[in-house]
Design an enzyme around this catalytic site. Structure first.
Site, PDB file in Angstrom:
ATOM      1  N   VAL A 102       0.870  -1.170   0.000  1.00  0.00           N
ATOM      2  CA  VAL A 102       0.000   0.000   0.000  1.00  0.00           C
ATOM      3  C   VAL A 102       0.911   1.225   0.000  1.00  0.00           C
ATOM      4  CG1 VAL A 102      -1.804   1.200   1.272  1.00  0.00           C
ATOM      5  CG2 VAL A 102      -1.635  -1.287   1.411  1.00  0.00           C
ATOM      6  N   CYS A 103       0.674   2.147  -0.907  1.00  0.00           N
ATOM      7  CA  CYS A 103       1.533   3.343  -0.969  1.00  0.00           C
ATOM      8  C   CYS A 103       1.377   4.175   0.291  1.00  0.00           C
ATOM      9  CB  CYS A 103       1.193   4.193  -2.183  1.00  0.00           C
ATOM     10  SG  CYS A 103       2.060   5.771  -2.150  1.00  0.00           S
ATOM     11  N   ILE A 104       2.488   4.496   0.921  1.00  0.00           N
ATOM     12  CA  ILE A 104       2.434   5.221   2.195  1.00  0.00           C
ATOM     13  C   ILE A 104       1.900   6.644   2.017  1.00  0.00           C
ATOM     14  CG2 ILE A 104       4.870   5.947   2.103  1.00  0.00           C
ATOM     15  CD1 ILE A 104       4.851   5.510   5.204  1.00  0.00           C
TER      16      ILE A 104
END
Lengths: 97, 133, 118
Positions: free
Chosen positions: C76-78
């Site tokens: 998941v992209c931070i």
């Protein structure tokens, strides 16, 4: 090249933009709302018929069934997710989101 | 090993500001440019609006990205192409395009390169992978 | 083939998540390697354990978590996650938060990157 189109051509210009960029011999896969473009006898049928002259056009069976779409434009190949995977295996892919 | 460097293309087809896609898509480009990849970006369809000079989002209260686009060349993203037909369909000309940086030697402003639609398909076919942001 | 999959839309709202999942299942059945799955934009909502869909509907987050349990790297992209209130504490198991460098590596290392979104 494989081009995927997931928008209805009646709502959005994505399918037309995609078809302008298709190279001879490329494959186009209609999925999600893109499958509304696969039906014959619509205002968009001629666009697909033109594309079929030098490209392969596919429509995803699960999306056709979900939308009760029959009377597919002759020449369009109906495929399933396994066929989608094979198309990706054989081609570089661009999703026309 | 230049031959090992992968070609990655971005296609920008959505309009700016009405949704976050163009803004967050720019963040991806800036990160990827820091890696060993041969990056190119093609603006087409409503994506060409993202290249219009003079965008100002201050009254929206949105950060915007015009300033970053102005220095794309500094981020080593210099292969920026824009589809002529998409511009013409939307009443834009080359004069409407923003500057993406300046030439290191001459300090001349650099603008996106205008291309014809029939160049896009062959460019796509040369890529290792293509992202639609 | 080594595949990477990028999902850009949230669960239930858009078909993208379902298309991506069905595509990945078919790829696994054919024996292809999934190099990774990356969630960006509203796609980050796909893997929150706070979702509680009706019993007779698919549980999208659990479905992704089960793929993660098979050893597939799910990221998941931070930056996108923080913007939307998605943090480690709310993630389903077998999923991790990391940066866009992970997407870059997937784009470089995978033979094909397939994107699902709006």
């Amino acid at each position: 090249m494989l081009h995927t189109v997931n928008k209805s051509p009646f709502q959005n210009g994505t399918m037309e933009s995609c078809l302008r960029c298709v190279n001879p011999g490329d494959a186009v896969l209609l999925l999600e709302d893109g499958v509304f473009g696969a039906v014959t006898g619509t205002s968009k049928t001629a666009l697909i018929e033109e594309a079929l002259k030098n490209a392969e056009v596919y429509a995803l069976s699960a999306d056709l069934k979900a939308r009760a779409l029959e009377n597919i434009i002759p020449g369009i190949k109906v495929t399933d997710y396994a066929g989608f995977v094979d198309l990706v295996d054989q081609n570089k892919v661009h999703s026309w989101l | 090993m230049a031959e090992d460097i992968k070609k990655i293309m971005f296609t920008v087809r959505k309009a700016p500001h009405g949704s976050i896609y163009v803004y967050e898509g720019l963040e991806v480009k800036l990160i990827m440019a820091a890696y060993d990849a041969d990056i190119s970006v093609v603006f087409m369809d409503d994506g060409v609006f993202a290249l219009k000079d003079g965008q100002n989002t201050a009254e929206l209260g949105i950060k915007g990205f015009a300033a970053t686009y102005g220095v794309m060349v500094d981020y080593e993203i210099s292969k920026i192409y824009v589809d002529r037909k998409s511009m013409e369909d939307r009443g834009m000309t080359e004069n409407d395009l923003l500057v993406i940086g300046e030439d290191e030697d001459t300090e001349e402003p650099i603008k996106p390169t205008v291309i014809e639609t029939d160049q896009i398909g062959p460019m796509m076919a040369e890529q290792h992978n293509i992202l639609c942001f | 083939m080594k595949l990477a999959v990028l999902v850009l839309e949230g669960p239930y709202n858009h078909e993208a998540s379902d298309s991506a999942y069905n595509f990945i299942q078919a790829a696994l059945e054919k024996g292809h390697e999934i190099r990774g799955i990356f969630f960006y934009h509203d796609g980050v909502y796909n893997v929150t354990k706070l979702m509680e869909p009706p019993q007779d509907d698919r549980h999208i987050a659990n479905r992704w978590s089960e793929l993660g349990a098979k050893g597939i790297d799910i990221v998941v992209c931070i930056a996108a996650a923080k913007r939307r209130g998605i943090v480690d504490d709310v993630l389903v198991p077998n999923v991790r938060i990391s940066g866009l460098g992970q997407l870059t590596m997937m784009a470089i290392e995978a033979d094909r990157l397939v994107t699902f979104g709006d």
